[in-house]
Design an enzyme around this catalytic site. Structure first.
Site: not given
Ligand code: 4NP
Length: 158
Positions: A8, A14, A126
């Site tokens: 992800c 995710r 997300d």
């Molecule tokens: P993930 O969600 O891709 O599902 O782990 C996110 C977690 C952190 C960030 C973006 C998406 N971030 O920009 O820090």
């Protein structure tokens, strides 16, 4: 050994959720000697961190262990280390294909929802932005169940 990597953006919401759920399914099916699982993020912001607090909570509430999960960034060499690289959304998949470039092996690079018949959504939302970890959990669970079924049939594992 069949090696599966979930990817992800941040590797704290995710894809670690998918890694933990998939490992739980593999353990329940007694398939740990046939299938391994890992996860990583296309971004580097959270390297070395545990999953997001709410990812940990929803896993714990569903009796799924998140012990030992630590965020890392996808590396170009991952394309040589895995048989399936499973993205959560179109952007993740696009970024993976760009990173791996022409070096793509004959492996499967797909989205988790590609394994679900008539999915409710084609991308896993997300929860870092939506705040809805339970909606994401349900979709990831459904995707992991169908992905495992696909792998078992394709590789004649039971
Ligand atoms: P993930 O969600 O891709 O599902 O782990 C996110 C977690 C952190 C960030 C973006 C998406 N971030 O920009 O820090």
């Amino acid at each position: 050994m069949i090696r599966v990597l979930f990817a992800c953006l941040g590797n704290i919401c995710r894809s670690p959720m998918a890694e933990a759920i998939f490992l739980d399914l593999i353990k329940k099916d007694r398939l740990t000697e046939y299938i391994t699982v890992d996860s990583a993020g296309t971004g580097s912001w959270h390297m070395g961190e545990e999953p997001h607090q709410e990812t940990k909570e929803i896993l714990t509430n569903n009796n799924i262990s998140w012990k030992g999960l630590v965020a890392r960034q996808v590396d170009a060499s991952d394309v040589n280390q895995f048989d399936y690289i499973i993205a959560m959304d179109d952007q993740n998949k696009h970024d993976l294909l760009q990173l791996f470039g022409a070096s793509q092996q004959p492996i499967i690079i797909a989205k988790l929802m590609d394994f679900v018949n008539q999915p409710e959504k084609s991308n896993i939302p997300d929860p870092y932005y939506t705040g809805n970890f339970s909606d994401t959990y349900q979709l990831v669970l459904e995707g992991c169940q169908q992905l495992l079924q696909f792998i078992k049939e394709k590789h004649s594992i039971s």
